[in-house]
Design a protein around this motif. Sequence first.
Motif, PDB file in Angstrom:
ATOM      1  N   HIS A  67       0.810  -1.265  -0.186  1.00  0.00           N
ATOM      2  CA  HIS A  67      -0.214   0.137  -0.095  1.00  0.00           C
ATOM      3  C   HIS A  67       0.853   1.291  -0.015  1.00  0.00           C
ATOM      4  N   HIS A  68       0.609   2.413  -0.898  1.00  0.00           N
ATOM      5  CA  HIS A  68       1.217   3.463  -1.065  1.00  0.00           C
ATOM      6  C   HIS A  68       0.869   4.427   0.289  1.00  0.00           C
ATOM      7  N   THR A  87       6.587   5.017   1.472  1.00  0.00           N
ATOM      8  CA  THR A  87       6.518   5.659   0.402  1.00  0.00           C
ATOM      9  C   THR A  87       7.836   4.780  -0.722  1.00  0.00           C
ATOM     10  N   VAL A  88       7.736   5.411  -2.030  1.00  0.00           N
ATOM     11  CA  VAL A  88       9.031   4.730  -2.621  1.00  0.00           C
ATOM     12  C   VAL A  88      10.080   5.258  -2.148  1.00  0.00           C
ATOM     13  N   LEU A 134       2.065   2.178 -10.388  1.00  0.00           N
ATOM     14  CA  LEU A 134       0.988   2.754  -9.594  1.00  0.00           C
ATOM     15  C   LEU A 134      -0.172   1.928  -9.774  1.00  0.00           C
ATOM     16  N   SER A 181      -1.754   1.337  -4.571  1.00  0.00           N
ATOM     17  CA  SER A 181      -0.442   0.572  -3.903  1.00  0.00           C
ATOM     18  C   SER A 181       0.362   1.012  -4.918  1.00  0.00           C
ATOM     19  N   ILE A 182       1.579   0.462  -4.419  1.00  0.00           N
ATOM     20  CA  ILE A 182       2.744   0.543  -5.446  1.00  0.00           C
ATOM     21  C   ILE A 182       3.527  -0.792  -5.632  1.00  0.00           C
ATOM     22  N   VAL A 188       7.309   9.018  -9.510  1.00  0.00           N
ATOM     23  CA  VAL A 188       6.544   8.980  -8.283  1.00  0.00           C
ATOM     24  C   VAL A 188       7.410   9.723  -7.053  1.00  0.00           C
ATOM     25  N   GLU A 222       5.613  12.187  -4.641  1.00  0.00           N
ATOM     26  CA  GLU A 222       5.898  12.192  -2.993  1.00  0.00           C
ATOM     27  C   GLU A 222       6.330  13.435  -2.458  1.00  0.00           C
TER      28      GLU A 222
END
Length: 428
Positions: free
Chosen positions: A198-199, A221-222, A241, A248-249, A269, A273
């Motif tokens: 989940h992002h 986060t990424v 994405l 999610s990522i 991405v 962010e």
Amino acid sequence: MLCRLCDSERLTSVLDLGATPPCEKFLAAAELDLPESTYPLHLRLCTDCLLLQIPALITPEETFTEYAYFSSYSDSWVRHAETFVAQAIERLALDADSFVVEVASNDGYLLRHAVAAGIPCLGVEPSVNVGDAARAAGVPTETAFLDEESAARIRAVHRPANLVVANNVYAHVPDLRGFTRSLRALMADDGWLSLEVHHALNLLRLGQFDTIYHEHFQYYTVHSAQRALATANLAVVDVELLETHGGSIRLWARPAELGAVPGERVREVLRLEQDAGLHEAEGYAELRPRTEAVRQDLLRFLLDQRAAGKRVVGYGAPGKGNTLLNYCGIRTDLLEYTVDRNPYKHGRFTPGTRIPIHPPERIEQDRPDVVLVLPWNLEAEITEQLRHIASWGGQLVYPLPVLHSADLTSHNDVNIARHTEMTGRGAR
């Protein structure tokens, strides 16, 4: 509490949800008069490495040795897995000489598509009951918690994997660095890791507080996922994405010694962010007011339905739903019962709030006025499943990202939280 990624002491509070029971500890009828353990559910941010996390107060063994969640009961999730397998076969040129390992493979929802394609594979699933279901479906599955010892054994007994899949498990491990090394140990030196989580961008931006529960130890986060994977010398080279789980990522990573570098989608991405303020500690401050607004909107709606003499029931008994119910203090006076497609949960009760769980057919029998959907992330799928409640004037309501009612005569939703329309929280 120390940061489980960088050992920093500099953790700051983001959201305190009080104390709740573990979200998958559904109660049998005989347990209703017994004490129930609760644990603090307090989200914090490491201001040094920016990893969102909660204290590790329960162990994976307590949650996953016997597990109530079976992935195959979500039709859309099975389709998502089928699409992924087809794309991975094409992207990585997988064939009968390849080897795929999925960690936390659940009931074989994903690897059954690899089996159908003739690709050798192995699932690693800690839950005995769920792994039994996978084996019964023809998916080779080993019952084990992945750690460095079991990863070395699996690699030796089988072979290094061309592809390691870790979907929705990277949040579930308190030993983050050890687990990351275990993923690397499963991989061939020229192999790939595909990892879905989940992002945290959506958690923060859309107030998805119900994705916070005790078996989710960290939230990515990424930016923070890159740092975590780098502890095992893994480099993120691509990101997708996804719409699953409310946003999610999918991270694609390779051994850093291959000279792997982030692609353009990773950079895009990261910019998203950064623009949302998530590369600075200050950017996390909006989650608390958004969470409080969701609770106020939902309670106001349910109290109004109660005052009007309306009958309100739930649909679904997911882990996230138990965070929502406990934080909002919703019990059987406001939600008479809920239903779920998973027979494991029938006859049981939600942890903390003690709401009874029935088979889905109960809705057709009772014809309630309102059905509140707890797995709101499956809105399109569930709206189609329940469109027929319009035949008796039933209303289908989703609590997040803002309280809204599905228009069962078309494919448009109607916002029923009037003040959220004015504040525009759902548009962020």
